[in-house]
Scaffold this motif. Structure first.
Motif, PDB file in Angstrom:
ATOM      1  N   GLN C  98       0.802  -1.207   0.000  1.00 36.82           N
ATOM      2  CA  GLN C  98       0.000   0.000   0.000  1.00 36.82           C
ATOM      3  C   GLN C  98       0.837   1.260   0.000  1.00 36.82           C
ATOM      4  O   GLN C  98       0.655   2.147  -0.802  1.00 36.82           O
ATOM      5  CB  GLN C  98      -0.897  -0.023   1.227  1.00 36.82           C
ATOM      6  CG  GLN C  98      -1.845   1.119   1.281  1.00 36.82           C
ATOM      7  CD  GLN C  98      -2.910   0.856   2.330  1.00 36.82           C
ATOM      8  OE1 GLN C  98      -2.879  -0.147   3.007  1.00 36.82           O
ATOM      9  NE2 GLN C  98      -3.841   1.758   2.437  1.00 36.82           N
ATOM     10  N   ASN C 102       6.497   3.073   3.393  1.00 34.91           N
ATOM     11  CA  ASN C 102       6.713   2.096   4.442  1.00 34.91           C
ATOM     12  C   ASN C 102       7.281   0.794   3.918  1.00 34.91           C
ATOM     13  O   ASN C 102       7.893   0.046   4.655  1.00 34.91           O
ATOM     14  CB  ASN C 102       5.386   1.788   5.157  1.00 34.91           C
ATOM     15  CG  ASN C 102       4.865   3.005   5.882  1.00 34.91           C
ATOM     16  OD1 ASN C 102       5.618   3.892   6.219  1.00 34.91           O
ATOM     17  ND2 ASN C 102       3.568   3.037   6.100  1.00 34.91           N
ATOM     18  N   ALA C 103       7.027   0.520   2.637  1.00 37.19           N
ATOM     19  CA  ALA C 103       7.424  -0.782   2.108  1.00 37.19           C
ATOM     20  C   ALA C 103       8.854  -0.798   1.588  1.00 37.19           C
ATOM     21  O   ALA C 103       9.410  -1.856   1.354  1.00 37.19           O
ATOM     22  CB  ALA C 103       6.475  -1.216   1.002  1.00 37.19           C
ATOM     23  N   LEU C 104       9.419   0.355   1.380  1.00 41.66           N
ATOM     24  CA  LEU C 104      10.805   0.392   0.925  1.00 41.66           C
ATOM     25  C   LEU C 104      11.714   0.679   2.106  1.00 41.66           C
ATOM     26  O   LEU C 104      11.390   1.502   2.959  1.00 41.66           O
ATOM     27  CB  LEU C 104      10.984   1.493  -0.137  1.00 41.66           C
ATOM     28  CG  LEU C 104      10.259   1.246  -1.462  1.00 41.66           C
ATOM     29  CD1 LEU C 104      10.362   2.463  -2.361  1.00 41.66           C
ATOM     30  CD2 LEU C 104      10.855   0.031  -2.163  1.00 41.66           C
ATOM     31  N   ASN C 105      12.834   0.001   2.134  1.00 36.47           N
ATOM     32  CA  ASN C 105      13.795   0.183   3.215  1.00 36.47           C
ATOM     33  C   ASN C 105      14.358   1.604   3.168  1.00 36.47           C
ATOM     34  O   ASN C 105      14.999   1.983   2.194  1.00 36.47           O
ATOM     35  CB  ASN C 105      14.922  -0.838   3.053  1.00 36.47           C
ATOM     36  CG  ASN C 105      15.864  -0.849   4.230  1.00 36.47           C
ATOM     37  OD1 ASN C 105      15.954   0.121   4.983  1.00 36.47           O
ATOM     38  ND2 ASN C 105      16.574  -1.942   4.403  1.00 36.47           N
ATOM     39  N   PRO C 106      14.107   2.417   4.202  1.00 31.77           N
ATOM     40  CA  PRO C 106      14.521   3.813   4.123  1.00 31.77           C
ATOM     41  C   PRO C 106      16.020   4.030   4.096  1.00 31.77           C
ATOM     42  O   PRO C 106      16.482   5.104   3.710  1.00 31.77           O
ATOM     43  CB  PRO C 106      13.912   4.439   5.389  1.00 31.77           C
ATOM     44  CG  PRO C 106      13.603   3.309   6.277  1.00 31.77           C
ATOM     45  CD  PRO C 106      13.398   2.111   5.443  1.00 31.77           C
TER      46      PRO C 106
END
Lengths: 331, 320, 325
Positions: C98, C102-106
């Protein structure tokens, strides 16, 4: 949380403090660590409040009968040794933990010191937590220059190493009695909590319900006390417990080194110091040294257990997961 | 670049504040009283009295003048002489390598151990080891440092005679292997004590942070991509758990340095901590002041390094 | 008739806590043909994301699959362990989540995140990795210089597209998408959907698309599955669902959307709120809110049964009371 976090179980929001207390108590009792910590603490509290139930002897008078001392001296002279009639080993039932250098009853001293140590520790922890809350929340809420000033002060106190500062201050304020100790410990311990609380305050500050309150026209005081603080309560309690662990250990450590020992005020730390000075470990009554050390660890552990358990209660993600497991690792 | 500039400015500002505090504290009491306190313990020679007077200023001396004189002295590393007429700097240099060795090695081990155990505890959450080890370690490491030190000393030094109980070495150190081994042997118990005390809080923090990151979407995404557990733990979970907390770990340095005072006292390990204790007990103001300053500067430097490391490794801070 | 790409039978997902078990997904049956675009729609909390993650075997505790099977490429995903799954993950099916933020490694650059995926599946040559990364980025219209960027440096739309690019690294047969457009504005949503559809037609992968926004997905999906309180209540082709929604809930959903064309009419919502899945109502779960509820609906649960080309779970189209739940 992931998109998967759906509100499947709908508990009605319990707003009454009555229910909140009930919930917390239930949570504490269900958590083994918390129960153990609480029990340990209550034991010490009991000893502190009702010392006479444990021992009837005085803590600052010699309890060894003169006859025994005389006998001991005679024996020593007869054996050609220098009489050293103090620090008697544990003897039931007269002095179960032995005596000190001045032939005071170690058990009575321990019991008396329990009250002093407990009271002092709690007082310091309360003061430190209060200051941390005030500084942290004000810094978070005020923002701008106020925040800058407070944060800078916090950082300065954070960077200055605590024990060296404690040692230095207690030397200069040695004539200040127990109040000086309280002051000195408080002033070196507040910075850590203030930093944590400011961080949490900042994250809460930007939340929308605060904006809603402001738009409603609520005064700042209301916003702080009725909206911000209740949300920070878990962290404040956690800070209090964590501070207590720290204070127990640090105060004892300070006094162990020989600083911060006040004349009539006997704490466990002072007992440790006095026993060390009198070579209790090498040639005297080892229980004079060991019993206050164990007491310090006991109190520290009780706070630590409560702290650990409270973190789990406040943050469900940390709780033990005791579900039936499929064949897959965690997460 | 702006970030570096800002951090340096903050560093210098905090350094100034610490220096000033170090100046103010001895003068909390009125000049004569302080003087009296510091000189009464020894049968002070007129020379020592004069030195103390110069330090505190005779009743009439302008504190502002004294302040700038003090600042000047600090910058030129002129810390005067101890009560036995040895230059403070010399004494410090004698004790410095021992403490750096002990504290340095212990901190590194504590960080590594704390990180690994924290990672393991979070990954294997709910397992046997985690449920037993986590609270156990947590408790043990919240024991007062002197408790740990004394217990280890009693058990392994006094009772079992496995390790020596005092001094950093048996024979004066040389560069031989035997000498190094001897030093390590003497440093073992003190180091273990320090590591236990320093690692505990870090294990706990690391474990909790890892638990938080493991529930993040990007970890789930990493699983979805079919990455190995090790890669997920290190590059996705631990990396995001450690980076924001590096500075926090650095701030712990003050606690570790304080602990080193207690440890060195217990083991009669003649490093800076031991010196600090002795200096304070024997009312040696110049030595105490210099050491206190050194401790503070050490923590400041550590925090600065941690800040730079965070900026280097965490891309989000660079645009802050 | 080609065999389905994905076949879900009787899938149940429970959230297991110390005090109770809550069933978030209740006996769901689904099938998906290769290259098909299936949308799953429903309100927040109906369990659609849970269903999605269950299919992809990405659930985290306390959620776990308690029953059912997920047949994909001839294997039952539920029965596989992590090791076996890892071989299938991303190469055969991938996931788009979504929120890309949040889904990608920062803390890793896009290039690094592409790289570790490819390395995990055997590609080691850095030239190959780089070439493929540029290729997939081009597919979604992102310039290759963004390979060195970190997630927080990209705009929201770009991040989502980067995620889609990542999902296509191995040109999987199935891409599962969990509300990938909800973090975007209306224009961005439309643009992303068009891009997804285009890629799907070009590369031929099947899509399961979860959303609460029926109107958005209706232009792009082949079939729609409507989910309510953990169960599928209607599964039909998009056309027929919009033309003639069979289940009262589907009808209610459609009535809640205004139409740009046609006569103006008053909007009607669906009164009430979804049930507490910890204590679901006996009988049909929609019954408390259903305008067409009959007596039998309160005591018995209907099956998901065929009505023409669609599947509907409603006593309006069945007579026999169904199996006890």
């Amino acid at each position: 949380m992931a998109a998967i976090d759906t509100t499947l179980t709908r508990k009605p929001p319990s707003s009454s403090s009555h229910q909140a207390v009930a919930r917390v108590s239930k949570a504490i009792l269900r958590n083994r660590k918390a129960t153990l910590g609480l029990v340990m603490f209550l034991i010490l509290l009991f000893v502190a409040l009702f010392p006479d139930l444990i021992t009837s002897k005085p803590w600052n008078e010699s309890v060894v009968p003169p006859a025994v001392i005389a006998q001991c001296q005679q024996d020593a002279v007869a054996a050609g040794k220098v009489p050293n009639c103090s620090q008697f080993p544990p003897t039931w039932p007269d002095y179960p933990l032995g005596t000190t250098q001045l032939n005071y009853d170690v058990l009575s001293q321990l019991v008396h010191a329990t009250g002093v140590t407990l009271f002092t520790t709690l007082l310091i922890s309360l003061l430190v937590t209060a200051i941390s809350v005030v500084v942290g929340v004000t810094a978070a809420y005020a923002g701008g220059r106020g925040d800058l000033g407070l944060s800078f002060t916090t950082d300065v106190f954070l960077v200055i190493p605590a024990l060296p500062l404690l040692i230095v201050l207690s030397t200069y304020l040695a004539s200040g009695g127990i109040a000086a100790i309280v002051f000195v410990m408080t002033i070196t311990s507040w910075a850590f909590g203030a930093r944590q609380l400011r961080a949490q305050g900042m994250s809460i500050r930007s939340k929308e319900f605060l904006e809603a309150a402001r738009v409603r026209g609520e005064r700042s005081w209301y916003v702080i006390f009725a909206e911000i603080l209740p949300n920070m309560l878990p962290l404040i309690v956690a800070a209090f417990l964590g501070t207590s662990v720290y204070v127990v250990a640090t105060m004892a450590g300070l006094q162990f080194l020989g600083f911060g020992n006040v004349g009539d005020t006997l704490t466990w730390g002072t007992m440790i110091y006095q026993s060390q000075q009198s070579m209790a470990l090498e040639s005297g009554n080892i229980w004079w040294l060991l019993s206050p050390i164990i007491a310090v660890a006991f109190l520290g552990t009780s706070f630590a257990l409560l702290n650990y358990a409270f973190d789990e209660i406040a943050n469900p993600a940390l709780r033990k997961s005791n579900r039936r497991r499929r064949a897959q690792p965690a997460a | 670049m702006r970030f570096i500039g800002r951090r340096m400015a903050l560093f210098l500002l905090t350094l100034w504040a610490a220096l000033t505090l170090n100046f103010i504290i001895p003068r909390l009491m009125p000049g004569d009283a302080a003087l009296a306190m510091w000189s009464h313990i020894h049968n002070a020679t007129p020379a020592q009295l004069a030195a103390l007077e110069a330090e505190f200023g005779a009743a009439g001396q302008n504190p502002v003048v004294a302040y700038f004189g003090y600042l000047g002295n600090c910058l030129t590393l002129n810390f005067g002489v101890t009560t036995d007429q040895v230059p403070v700097v010399t004494k410090i240099m004698q004790g410095l390598p021992w403490t750096i060795g002990l504290v340095g090695v212990s901190t590194v081990i504590a960080f590594a151990l704390g990180t690994l155990l924290g990672m393991y505890g979070a990954w294997r959450r709910g397992s046997w080891t985690d449920n037993l080890l986590s609270p156990l370690l947590f408790i043990v490491t919240t024991f007062p440092i002197f408790f740990l030190g004394l217990v280890l000393l009693l058990v392994f030094g006094v009772a079992l005679h496995w390790f020596p109980t005092n001094h950093p070495y048996s024979t004066p150190p040389t560069l031989s292997v035997a000498s190094v081994a001897d030093i390590g042997y003497h440093a073992f118990l003190p180091a273990v004590t320090l590591v236990l005390a320093a690692a505990g809080g870090w294990i706990y923090t690391m474990r909790n942070n890892m638990i938080a990151t493991l529930s993040e979407d990007y970890v789930r995404m990493a699983r979805a991509k079919g990455l190995s557990s090790w890669r997920i733990m290190v590059s996705y979970s631990a990396r995001n758990a450690i980076l924001p907390n590096l500075t926090g770990f650095a701030m712990q340095m003050g606690f570790i340095l304080g602990g080193s005072i207690l440890v060195e006292y217990i083991y009669s390990y003649q490093g800076l901590g031991y010196l600090f204790y002795q200096g304070t007990s024997s009312r040696d103001l110049p030595l105490q002041q210099a050491l206190f300053l050194l401790y503070t500067v050490a923590v400041l430097i550590f925090v600065l390094l941690a800040d730079f490391l965070t900026a280097w490794l965490d891309p989000r801070t660079r645009t802050a | 008739m080609p065999s389905p790409l994905l076949e879900v039978r009787g899938l149940c997902v429970d959230y297991v806590t110390e005090t109770m078990d809550v069933r978030a997904v209740d006996h769901v049956d689904l099938s998906l043909e290769p290259g098909e675009f299936l949308a799953i729609v429903g309100e927040s909390g109906c369990g659609k994301s849970t269903l999605l993650f269950a299919i992809a075997r990405l659930l985290s505790p306390p959620a776990e699959i308690s029953a059912g099977s997920v047949m994909f490429a001839g294997r039952n995903l539920v029965a596989l362990d992590e090791e076996e799954l890892r071989a299938l993950r991303w190469s055969d099916y991938s996931v788009v989540m979504q929120s890309a933020m949040n889904a990608l490694n920062p803390t890793l650059s896009l290039a690094a995140q592409f790289r570790d995926t490819m390395e995990a599946h055997g590609t080691v040559s850095s030239a190959e990795i780089r070439a493929r990364s540029i290729e997939v980025l081009r597919l979604v219209g992102i310039d290759e210089l963004h390979l060195a960027s970190y997630p927080h440096q990209l705009s929201g739309g770009m991040r989502q597209r980067a995620m889609i690019a990542m999902a296509l690294l191995f040109t999987p047969d199935l891409v599962i998408m969990d509300e990938p457009t909800s973090a975007l504005d209306v224009v961005g949503q439309r643009s992303l959907m068009t891009q997804i559809k285009e890629l799907q037609q070009r590369l031929g992968f099947a899509v399961i698309f979860v959303t609460h926004d029926m109107s958005l997905v209706s232009h792009y999906s082949d079939r729609l599955a409507v989910m309510y309180a953990g169960q599928l209540v209607e599964v039909a082709s998009t056309e027929s669902l919009f033309a003639e929604p069979l289940h009262p809930y589907s009808r209610g959903l459609l009535d809640a959307f205004p139409s740009i064309r046609g006569p103006r009419r008053a909007l009607t919502g669906i009164p009430g709120s979804p049930p507490d899945l910890g204590h679901p109502p006996p009988g049909c779960r929609f019954q408390p809110r259903c305008p067409m509820a009959m007596e039998v609906c309160a005591t018995a649960s209907p099956d998901l049964a065929p009505v023409g080309q669609s599947l509907v779970q409603c006593f309006l189209y069945q007579t026999e009371p169904a199996r006890a739940v």
